[in-house]
Design an enzyme around this catalytic site. Structure first.
Site, PDB file in Angstrom:
ATOM      1  N   CYS A 233      42.082  41.141  39.662  1.00 47.45           N
ATOM      2  CA  CYS A 233      41.059  39.841  38.694  1.00 47.45           C
ATOM      3  C   CYS A 233      39.682  40.433  38.683  1.00 47.45           C
ATOM      4  CB  CYS A 233      40.787  39.096  39.443  1.00 47.45           C
ATOM      5  SG  CYS A 233      39.393  37.661  38.861  1.00 47.45           S
TER       6      CYS A 233
ATOM      7  N   CYS B  64      40.735  35.473  37.435  1.00 50.27           N
ATOM      8  CA  CYS B  64      41.792  34.514  37.629  1.00 50.27           C
ATOM      9  C   CYS B  64      41.359  32.978  36.437  1.00 50.27           C
ATOM     10  CB  CYS B  64      41.272  33.405  39.236  1.00 50.27           C
ATOM     11  SG  CYS B  64      41.242  34.842  40.063  1.00 50.27           S
TER      12      CYS B  64
ATOM     13  N   CYS C 175      38.834  31.437  42.213  1.00 48.99           N
ATOM     14  CA  CYS C 175      37.943  32.534  42.177  1.00 48.99           C
ATOM     15  C   CYS C 175      36.428  32.333  42.477  1.00 48.99           C
ATOM     16  CB  CYS C 175      38.453  32.807  40.476  1.00 48.99           C
ATOM     17  SG  CYS C 175      37.310  34.423  40.175  1.00 48.99           S
TER      18      CYS C 175
ATOM     19  N   GLY D 178      63.602  14.732  40.236  1.00 48.79           N
ATOM     20  CA  GLY D 178      63.784  15.346  38.408  1.00 48.79           C
ATOM     21  C   GLY D 178      64.734  14.252  37.509  1.00 48.79           C
TER      22      GLY D 178
ATOM     23  N   CYS E 225      36.865  38.760  41.302  1.00 45.87           N
ATOM     24  CA  CYS E 225      36.807  38.694  43.011  1.00 45.87           C
ATOM     25  C   CYS E 225      37.686  39.087  43.377  1.00 45.87           C
ATOM     26  CB  CYS E 225      37.342  36.945  43.189  1.00 45.87           C
ATOM     27  SG  CYS E 225      39.457  36.247  42.392  1.00 45.87           S
TER      28      CYS E 225
END
Lengths: 258, 278
Positions: free
Chosen positions: B239, B264, B270, B30, B242
């Protein structure tokens, strides 16, 4: 009063190059005591305040501070991390210009709550309750908690700044010309409020001002500074009513009386 | 592959320098490590930081995937993939599980990553404290002293104004309980995927010349309040293509009568689902 001073300053000296900012300044501040530092512009009052509050590095001297857990630390020797932690937890700093002490782009509530969050408070509801409580204490309408400080008058901004500083219940507050730039009636109200808070919370405070009337109302003791040195110190009433040093006499006699 | 380029465009000394920065970044999760960012043959804001990181870690045996907003076929993704094809000759793919190096903008793939994979993020502004403190010297000090309390002021403001935290992307996180980090503009939906991810996550900011990293399995926590815990977006519909639920959906306007549909954002995910279902 406890037997140990909260703040003990010895031989504090600050040089700006060859120019003295303050010379060999020393005093004790006891818990619950309000100390006024007076003098004309350029006399070194603010330099002293900034050196003690860790905003300026002095050229020489010691500043001992009695922490909450009973230790005495030299503020000029401890690490910057510890000093900044003390500044967050144990001190407050009220600026002359509220714009320096407030975040103008966040709401009043966030301004008051910021120090709590900095100390690790992570409960939104409780932070907000504390903010509401403190707004009421400094006589700001609780309904204005979600307003921006830019929408506040100068006196309200100054009171908001005070609330922001006191929310963490510091033991020592530094004030640099807290009433500067306010008109007299607003000033009077602010002084009233400060006097009540200082008494209620048993706050120790160092107040730098050129306004002797402010010190008369707030300060227990006075230091009179001139050209970086303390020329006279004593009880407020004593200095204001019977100044000994010629400069103090001049200062007291130059106050306009309507 | 064009023979007159050095492998992966950058010269070897530059890649070494960036690898040193990466090692330091991995050692201090970080923490933003400064590096000597180079001019790249694409403009700032298009992924110069990510491209330099990818160029420094990619090898001839790697398989590269590049995504932009979750899609493999958007301009940015296509040109960066083409860039590395020309300068390295490595194999490229759109399949998340096949790739060893994935450069991304705005998304973490829906398909879970595994150990050994590297995910490279393109970062516009690396400093999470920048909005409250404009001075670099001061923000570095705040990082050093862990003075992060004021970050919550922003969340406080959101809750006060909107009743909940409205920050929807680039949602600040604490890495390994220490450094505050901006996860680049990924939606906060992807924040939980940062936490203890088995892949190595590398972040490159080209304009600001900073590199930071989240090593595999490192805890990453999104900032929140006790009484307003961190939450991610949810959608009412699956979605439209899909039928997936629990994934990040893009809203697409389909006609000029206000009709819209949700699909998606991860195109690879997808397509694979549709192939499997068909």
């Amino acid at each position: 009063m406890s037997e140990r001073p909260l703040l003990s300053v010895r031989g504090l000296t600050k040089w700006y190059g060859a120019q003295p900012g303050c010379l060999d300044v020393g005093f004790d501040l006891w818990p619950g005591e309000v100390l006024g530092i007076v003098g004309e512009s350029g006399s070194g009052k603010t330099t002293v305040l900034n050196c003690i509050a860790g905003r300026l590095e002095p050229s020489a001297g010691t500043v001992s501070f009695a922490t909450r857990d009973g230790h005495v630390v030299d503020l000029l020797r401890i690490s910057e991390a510890s000093r900044r932690r003390l500044a967050r937890e144990d001190w407050g700093l009220v600026h002359q210009n509220p714009r320096d002490g407030l975040r103008m782009n966040v709401t009043a509530g966030a301004n008051v709550g910021e120090r709590l969050m900095a100390l690790g408070h992570r409960h939104y509801g409780r932070i907000r309750d504390a903010a509401l409580d403190w707004l009421a204490q400094v006589e700001i309408d609780r309904a204005r908690i979600d307003d921006f400080p830019t929408a506040f008058s100068g006196g309200m901004q100054q009171r908001l700044q005070i609330a922001r500083n006191l929310v963490t219940e510091p033991r020592l507050v530094f004030m640099d010309e807290p009433t500067g730039g306010l008109d007299v009636s607003v000033q009077a109200r602010l002084l009233d409020l400060l006097r009540r808070l200082v008494t209620d919370l048993a706050l120790a405070a160092v107040i730098v001002t050129h306004d002797l009337a402010v010190t008369r109302l707030l300060a227990h003791r006075l230091l009179v500074m001139r050209r970086g040195e303390i020329v006279e110190s004593g009880l407020t009433d004593q200095i204001l009513d019977d100044p000994q040093h010629p400069y103090s006499q001049l200062l007291v006699s130059s106050v306009l009386r309507p | 592959m064009k023979p007159h380029y050095n492998f992966a465009y950058l010269d070897e000394q530059t890649k070494r320098m960036i690898r040193r920065a990466l090692l330091k970044a991995v050692a201090i999760p970080g923490y933003q490590v400064p590096f000597g960012g180079r001019e790249m043959p694409l403009s700032y804001g298009w992924g110069t930081g990510g491209v330099q990181v990818t160029a420094s870690v990619i090898g001839p045996d790697d398989v590269l995937k590049v995504i932009d907003q979750g899609a493999d076929d958007t301009t940015n993704a296509v040109s960066i993939r083409h860039f590395f094809q020309r300068t390295t000759g490595v194999r490229t793919t759109t399949r998340t599980e096949e790739a060893s190096v994935i450069q991304t903008r705005h998304r973490i793939p829906e398909t879970p990553l595994r150990e050994g994979q590297i995910l490279v993020f393109q970062v516009p502004i690396p400093e999470p404290l920048r909005w409250l403190e404009p001075r670099e010297i001061e923000t570095r000090k705040m990082h050093a002293l862990e003075e992060y309390g004021a970050m919550h002021v922003r969340l406080y403001e959101d809750i006060t104004r909107y009743g909940k935290v409205e920050t929807a992307y680039d949602y600040p996180v604490r890495v390994n309980g220490r450094y505050l980090m901006r996860p680049s503009p990924i939606p906060k939906f992807d924040n939980p995927k940062l936490d203890r991810n088995p892949a190595l996550l590398l972040f490159g900011a080209g304009r600001e010349k900073r590199i930071y990293a989240v090593p595999p399995h490192t805890p990453v926590k999104s900032l929140d309040f006790d009484d307003h815990p961190f939450t991610v977006e949810t959608w009412d519909t699956p979605c439209a293509l899909c039928g997936a639920t629990g994934v990040f959906l893009d809203e697409i306007v389909v006609d000029d009568k206000g009709g819209r549909t949700f699909v998606c954002s991860d195109t690879d995910f997808c397509e694979r689902r549709r192939e499997a279902g068909a």
